[in-house]
Design an enzyme around this catalytic site. Structure first.
Site, PDB file in Angstrom:
ATOM      1  N   THR A  14       0.806  -1.212   0.000  1.00  0.00           N
ATOM      2  CA  THR A  14       0.000   0.000   0.000  1.00  0.00           C
ATOM      3  C   THR A  14       0.843   1.268   0.000  1.00  0.00           C
ATOM      4  OG1 THR A  14      -1.665  -1.222   1.261  1.00  0.00           O
ATOM      5  CG2 THR A  14      -1.915   1.168   1.125  1.00  0.00           C
ATOM      6  N   SER A  60       1.646  -4.394  13.214  1.00  0.00           N
ATOM      7  CA  SER A  60       1.216  -3.002  13.271  1.00  0.00           C
ATOM      8  C   SER A  60       2.333  -2.145  12.686  1.00  0.00           C
ATOM      9  CB  SER A  60       0.921  -2.595  14.716  1.00  0.00           C
ATOM     10  OG  SER A  60       0.565  -1.233  14.797  1.00  0.00           O
ATOM     11  N   PHE A  61       2.111  -1.667  11.465  1.00  0.00           N
ATOM     12  CA  PHE A  61       3.132  -0.889  10.763  1.00  0.00           C
ATOM     13  C   PHE A  61       2.762   0.581  10.582  1.00  0.00           C
ATOM     14  CE2 PHE A  61       4.121  -5.215   9.494  1.00  0.00           C
ATOM     15  CZ  PHE A  61       5.512  -5.231   9.505  1.00  0.00           C
ATOM     16  N   MET A  74       1.046   1.634   7.992  1.00  0.00           N
ATOM     17  CA  MET A  74       1.059   1.824   6.536  1.00  0.00           C
ATOM     18  C   MET A  74       2.090   2.862   6.090  1.00  0.00           C
ATOM     19  SD  MET A  74      -2.650   1.262   4.798  1.00  0.00           S
ATOM     20  CE  MET A  74      -3.606   2.420   5.772  1.00  0.00           C
ATOM     21  N   CYS A  83      -8.252  -0.592   6.722  1.00  0.00           N
ATOM     22  CA  CYS A  83      -7.452  -0.081   7.836  1.00  0.00           C
ATOM     23  C   CYS A  83      -8.146   1.118   8.455  1.00  0.00           C
ATOM     24  CB  CYS A  83      -6.054   0.295   7.367  1.00  0.00           C
ATOM     25  SG  CYS A  83      -5.002  -1.150   7.092  1.00  0.00           S
ATOM     26  N   GLY A 104      -5.954 -14.731   3.951  1.00  0.00           N
ATOM     27  CA  GLY A 104      -6.097 -14.802   5.401  1.00  0.00           C
ATOM     28  C   GLY A 104      -5.883 -16.220   5.896  1.00  0.00           C
ATOM     29  N   ALA A 113       0.239 -14.080   2.515  1.00  0.00           N
ATOM     30  CA  ALA A 113       1.221 -13.090   2.960  1.00  0.00           C
ATOM     31  C   ALA A 113       2.117 -13.685   4.035  1.00  0.00           C
ATOM     32  CB  ALA A 113       0.512 -11.844   3.475  1.00  0.00           C
ATOM     33  N   THR A 114       1.525 -14.016   5.186  1.00  0.00           N
ATOM     34  CA  THR A 114       2.297 -14.612   6.277  1.00  0.00           C
ATOM     35  C   THR A 114       2.908 -15.937   5.837  1.00  0.00           C
ATOM     36  OG1 THR A 114       0.766 -13.570   7.836  1.00  0.00           O
ATOM     37  CG2 THR A 114       2.210 -15.280   8.704  1.00  0.00           C
TER      38      THR A 114
END
Length: 370
Positions: A83, A136-137, A139, A203, A328, A350-351
């Site tokens: 993003t 927790s970044f 974005m 988000c 997910g 992703a993970t």
């Protein structure tokens, strides 16, 4: 090619900037030949793009062109460039990723678990089924000039049967500025050569008065229709990224408003939002300002599959042309099939990619349908 070989390709002890500049961290990774290279005539069509497979990476782990390049070579035919914003934006300090302490290895959350409390742990999981993290970044985003060059570079790495999504979000302090900022950001994506754009509605955002934009179908319509006007002349489809919803009627209205706005596809889910605290002190594990964070990995798969199944049913009920991207909790190759069989047109990890960079190749080389 079995867990654990090495540490994740994203170093959770380093900052986002360090991972962007020096990652992915793939020491010990051995490139695997892909055995399912198809005749281009057998490629699938997704929003006008020809893909060799329905396997992709959602917005998040692919920080720049080098990360995209790695994902493409690792067998992901539809990666998402993380993003971006209209301007440089610094994210949260380390820690950004922490392991979670689960009650059992096969723990699965449902959408009703959103908002509940979990505890972080220093214990590293030993199987993919145990892989549960919070992230927790904030974005973060690089600046405009960097993005122009790097997104174009990422596109240059695409091979036959591959494409890339560029994910965007908006940033502002008022409703009018917020909408304009989405437009400014989508123009960056277009100017950099985006083939598909995904707008992140999953988000937190305070401007609309909603915790997350996708909970407000009318706001989704307003922003999406504005973006579609920007994109349609360039023949670039718009995808929207959403999360879980308890209210079925609102979810149905969300899909109606999305299609009415000209949206081509809906992606879900992002993460499950939960409170992560220290087991002993009760203090927020990621810092006082970050009580709530996104939960990813194996335990959100059930909630994600439920979302995909419900979304697929809504699309059929509404006789809609919307396409579905599901993600997910995909941490094993067979999980891609779970999502595809539940109605997703594209299945994304992703993970799973971060902790097992072989996951897509395992799917390609073991899938009897290929």
């Amino acid at each position: 090619m079995e867990w654990p070989i090495n540490k994740p390709i994203y170093d959770i002890n380093k900052s986002w900037e360090d991972n962007l500049e020096n990652g992915p961290f793939i020491e010990g990774y051995k490139k695997v030949d892909r055995n399912d290279n198809k005749d281009p005539s057998k490629y699938i069509d997704f929003l006008g793009q020809k893909l060799a497979s329905p396997i992709g990476v959602p917005a998040g782990p692919l920080l720049n062109s080098q990360w995209v390049k790695f994902a493409l070579e690792a067998g992901f035919d539809l990666p998402t460039y993380k993003t971006i914003r209209s301007h440089e934006h610094f994210g949260h300090p380390v820690p950004n990723v922490m392991y979670l302490d689960l009650e059992s290895e096969d723990k699965q959350f449902t959408k009703s678990d959103s908002g509940s409390t979990l505890h972080a742990t220093q214990t590293i999981p030993t199987t993919m089924d145990q892989l549960a993290i919070t992230n927790s970044f904030g974005m973060p985003s690089m600046g405009k000039e960097y993005l122009y060059k790097d997104i174009a570079l990422a596109h240059s790495y695409l091979g036959s049967g591959q494409s890339m999504i560029v994910s965007i979000t908006g940033t502002a302090s008022s409703a009018h500025d917020f909408l304009q900022d989405f437009v400014d950001t989508v123009r960056i994506a277009c100017d950099a050569g985006a083939k598909m754009v995904e707008v992140n509605y999953s988000c937190p955002n305070v401007v609309t008065g909603e915790g997350q934009i996708y909970h407000n179908p009318d706001a989704v319509y307003e922003i999406s229709s504005t973006l579609v006007k920007e994109l349609s002349s360039k023949n670039i489809p718009l995808i929207i990224k959403v999360g879980v919803m308890d209210d079925l009627e609102k979810m149905e209205r969300l899909f109606q408003q999305a299609e009415r706005a000209g949206v081509a596809a809906i992606a879900g889910i992002n993460t499950l939002s939960m409170k992560v605290t220290d087991k002993i002190t009760g203090e927020p594990s990621l810092g006082a300002s970050r009580l709530t964070s996104g939960v990813c990995g194996a335990p959100i798969r059930s909630a994600a599959l439920d979302w995909v199944s419900t979304a697929s049913s809504i699309i059929k009920k509404q006789n809609s042309k919307l396409k579905l991207l599901g993600c997910g909790g995909i941490v094993k190759p067979e999980h891609f099939d779970d999502f595809l069989n539940s109605g997703a047109d594209i299945a994304m990890s992703a993970t799973g990619l971060m902790w097992d960079p072989y996951i897509a190749m395992k799917w390609h080389n073991n899938n009897k349908n290929n």
